[in-house]
Design a protein around this motif. Sequence first.
Motif, PDB file in Angstrom:
ATOM      1  N   LEU A 124       0.820  -1.215   0.000  1.00 54.99           N
ATOM      2  CA  LEU A 124       0.000   0.000   0.000  1.00 54.99           C
ATOM      3  C   LEU A 124       0.850   1.260   0.000  1.00 54.99           C
ATOM      4  CD1 LEU A 124      -2.696  -1.254   2.517  1.00 54.99           C
ATOM      5  CD2 LEU A 124      -3.051  -0.811   0.080  1.00 54.99           C
ATOM      6  N   LEU A 125       1.966   1.256   0.721  1.00 52.81           N
ATOM      7  CA  LEU A 125       2.839   2.424   0.728  1.00 52.81           C
ATOM      8  C   LEU A 125       3.501   2.601  -0.631  1.00 52.81           C
ATOM      9  CD1 LEU A 125       4.041   4.730   2.336  1.00 52.81           C
ATOM     10  CD2 LEU A 125       5.816   3.167   3.179  1.00 52.81           C
ATOM     11  N   THR A 126       3.926   1.506  -1.242  1.00 49.08           N
ATOM     12  CA  THR A 126       4.515   1.570  -2.577  1.00 49.08           C
ATOM     13  C   THR A 126       3.495   2.072  -3.596  1.00 49.08           C
ATOM     14  OG1 THR A 126       6.020  -0.251  -2.075  1.00 49.08           O
ATOM     15  CG2 THR A 126       5.640   0.231  -4.395  1.00 49.08           C
ATOM     16  N   GLN A 127       2.303   1.556  -3.521  1.00 42.05           N
ATOM     17  CA  GLN A 127       1.238   1.965  -4.439  1.00 42.05           C
ATOM     18  C   GLN A 127       0.966   3.466  -4.320  1.00 42.05           C
ATOM     19  OE1 GLN A 127      -2.885   0.779  -3.530  1.00 42.05           O
ATOM     20  NE2 GLN A 127      -2.917  -0.229  -5.542  1.00 42.05           N
ATOM     21  N   THR A 128       0.907   3.960  -3.083  1.00 43.25           N
ATOM     22  CA  THR A 128       0.618   5.369  -2.856  1.00 43.25           C
ATOM     23  C   THR A 128       1.767   6.250  -3.311  1.00 43.25           C
ATOM     24  OG1 THR A 128      -0.695   4.725  -0.925  1.00 43.25           O
ATOM     25  CG2 THR A 128      -0.149   7.047  -1.134  1.00 43.25           C
ATOM     26  N   ALA A 129       2.989   5.894  -2.932  1.00 43.62           N
ATOM     27  CA  ALA A 129       4.154   6.671  -3.369  1.00 43.62           C
ATOM     28  C   ALA A 129       4.291   6.633  -4.881  1.00 43.62           C
ATOM     29  CB  ALA A 129       5.417   6.122  -2.712  1.00 43.62           C
ATOM     30  N   GLY A 130       4.045   5.464  -5.462  1.00 42.95           N
ATOM     31  CA  GLY A 130       4.165   5.320  -6.905  1.00 42.95           C
ATOM     32  C   GLY A 130       3.211   6.213  -7.666  1.00 42.95           C
ATOM     33  N   VAL A 166       7.697 -10.092  -1.497  1.00 47.62           N
ATOM     34  CA  VAL A 166       8.354  -8.811  -1.758  1.00 47.62           C
ATOM     35  C   VAL A 166       9.183  -8.886  -3.046  1.00 47.62           C
ATOM     36  CG1 VAL A 166      10.194  -7.269  -0.941  1.00 47.62           C
ATOM     37  CG2 VAL A 166       8.369  -7.967   0.610  1.00 47.62           C
ATOM     38  N   ALA A 167       9.872  -9.998  -3.249  1.00 45.91           N
ATOM     39  CA  ALA A 167      10.633 -10.165  -4.490  1.00 45.91           C
ATOM     40  C   ALA A 167       9.703 -10.155  -5.700  1.00 45.91           C
ATOM     41  CB  ALA A 167      11.431 -11.474  -4.446  1.00 45.91           C
ATOM     42  N   GLY A 168       8.566 -10.821  -5.577  1.00 48.25           N
ATOM     43  CA  GLY A 168       7.609 -10.838  -6.678  1.00 48.25           C
ATOM     44  C   GLY A 168       7.010  -9.473  -6.949  1.00 48.25           C
ATOM     45  N   LEU A 169       6.670  -8.742  -5.883  1.00 49.93           N
ATOM     46  CA  LEU A 169       6.115  -7.396  -6.055  1.00 49.93           C
ATOM     47  C   LEU A 169       7.132  -6.464  -6.694  1.00 49.93           C
ATOM     48  CD1 LEU A 169       4.087  -6.588  -2.806  1.00 49.93           C
ATOM     49  CD2 LEU A 169       3.206  -6.904  -5.124  1.00 49.93           C
ATOM     50  N   THR A 170       8.397  -6.624  -6.347  1.00 53.05           N
ATOM     51  CA  THR A 170       9.447  -5.798  -6.946  1.00 53.05           C
ATOM     52  C   THR A 170       9.406  -5.931  -8.462  1.00 53.05           C
ATOM     53  OG1 THR A 170      10.866  -6.083  -4.997  1.00 53.05           O
ATOM     54  CG2 THR A 170      11.935  -5.418  -7.044  1.00 53.05           C
ATOM     55  N   LYS A 171       9.310  -7.141  -8.935  1.00 50.10           N
ATOM     56  CA  LYS A 171       9.277  -7.376 -10.382  1.00 50.10           C
ATOM     57  C   LYS A 171       7.966  -6.899 -11.001  1.00 50.10           C
ATOM     58  CE  LYS A 171      12.206 -11.391  -9.597  1.00 50.10           C
ATOM     59  NZ  LYS A 171      12.319 -12.863  -9.603  1.00 50.10           N
ATOM     60  N   SER A 172       6.873  -7.129 -10.293  1.00 52.51           N
ATOM     61  CA  SER A 172       5.560  -6.748 -10.816  1.00 52.51           C
ATOM     62  C   SER A 172       5.439  -5.233 -10.977  1.00 52.51           C
ATOM     63  CB  SER A 172       4.467  -7.268  -9.872  1.00 52.51           C
ATOM     64  OG  SER A 172       3.189  -6.927 -10.346  1.00 52.51           O
ATOM     65  N   PHE A 173       5.800  -4.482  -9.932  1.00 54.21           N
ATOM     66  CA  PHE A 173       5.762  -3.019 -10.017  1.00 54.21           C
ATOM     67  C   PHE A 173       6.722  -2.521 -11.096  1.00 54.21           C
ATOM     68  CE2 PHE A 173       4.012  -2.816  -5.546  1.00 54.21           C
ATOM     69  CZ  PHE A 173       2.867  -2.102  -5.867  1.00 54.21           C
ATOM     70  N   GLY A 181       9.679   5.983 -15.924  1.00 54.42           N
ATOM     71  CA  GLY A 181      10.805   6.588 -15.234  1.00 54.42           C
ATOM     72  C   GLY A 181      10.885   6.288 -13.759  1.00 54.42           C
ATOM     73  N   VAL A 182      10.136   5.296 -13.305  1.00 50.15           N
ATOM     74  CA  VAL A 182      10.168   4.901 -11.894  1.00 50.15           C
ATOM     75  C   VAL A 182      10.829   3.530 -11.795  1.00 50.15           C
ATOM     76  CG1 VAL A 182       8.817   4.409  -9.823  1.00 50.15           C
ATOM     77  CG2 VAL A 182       8.077   6.218 -11.394  1.00 50.15           C
ATOM     78  N   GLN A 183      11.975   3.473 -11.116  1.00 52.68           N
ATOM     79  CA  GLN A 183      12.682   2.206 -10.959  1.00 52.68           C
ATOM     80  C   GLN A 183      12.309   1.567  -9.622  1.00 52.68           C
ATOM     81  OE1 GLN A 183      14.961   5.050 -12.082  1.00 52.68           O
ATOM     82  NE2 GLN A 183      13.981   4.356 -13.973  1.00 52.68           N
ATOM     83  N   VAL A 184      11.948   0.291  -9.675  1.00 56.11           N
ATOM     84  CA  VAL A 184      11.603  -0.468  -8.477  1.00 56.11           C
ATOM     85  C   VAL A 184      12.547  -1.660  -8.394  1.00 56.11           C
ATOM     86  CG1 VAL A 184       9.784  -1.635  -7.183  1.00 56.11           C
ATOM     87  CG2 VAL A 184       9.185   0.187  -8.797  1.00 56.11           C
ATOM     88  N   ASN A 185      13.339  -1.691  -7.341  1.00 58.04           N
ATOM     89  CA  ASN A 185      14.304  -2.761  -7.141  1.00 58.04           C
ATOM     90  C   ASN A 185      14.307  -3.174  -5.668  1.00 58.04           C
ATOM     91  OD1 ASN A 185      15.812  -2.953  -9.861  1.00 58.04           O
ATOM     92  ND2 ASN A 185      15.863  -0.751  -9.430  1.00 58.04           N
TER      93      ASN A 185
END
Length: 254
Positions: A124-130, A166-173, A181-185
């Motif tokens: 949820l925090l990633t989704q909001t920040a993203g 978390v590893a899966g979400l990293t790849k999905s996002f 222009g948003v890098q998620v790692n």
Amino acid sequence: MNYLQTTFSLEGKTALVTGPGTGIGQGIAIALAGAGADIIGTSHKSSLSETQRLVEQEGRTFTSVRLDMGKPGEIKDAASELFEKQPIDILVNNAGIIRREPAASYAEEDWKSVLDVNLNSLFLLTQTAGTYMLRKKSGKIIHIASLLSFQGGIFVPAYTASKHAVAGLTKSFANEWAQSGVQVNAIAPGYIATANTKPIREDEERNGEILKRIPAGRWGEANDIGGAAVFLASRASDYVNGHILAVDGGWLAR
């Protein structure tokens, strides 16, 4: 400035780091500040005064905000309010908990608590920040994964499940947001000497087994993670997407 200073500089950037009071989170906050970023640290109960002092020693500002990662239902509203007041350039999802118990007797309450902090609130925090980063077409998001994003571990089924996710979400996002222009790692720390790993280090037999497998021959320190965080937060990683970077002293190579 020369190439390295320009590429790795975080001057003018603001980073939100969850759970920076001690350990890996504190190490990352100090490293990002050392590279030029101002820091916002989130906490529910822990004091952030030491981290604030260390960040300010680097010549950067530190702002403490209350955010309970154990209550996913409150995350989106609280985060939206924060980002409206203070836009961020970097998000480090570091906050996490662990509960140790044999799988056969693992309590449902512990399962839920770990998943709420380590996965649901992170999502949820990633989704909001993203959402805010996508508007300006730039941003860096760094999750703290684990060796247990790749392995099963023992006595930590909820933690292992959360870190695989978390590893899966990293790849999905990353798949959806890289073109904007948003890098998620993610960073997957190895065995790091923190409060979370204290019970293992105090177990002489288990500690010995771990050290024998680490090619570096030692436990990692929180500041060992800082360089990887600066890399993933900087322009140097603009073409790095959906990657889980192991900082483990060689554990996975063994």
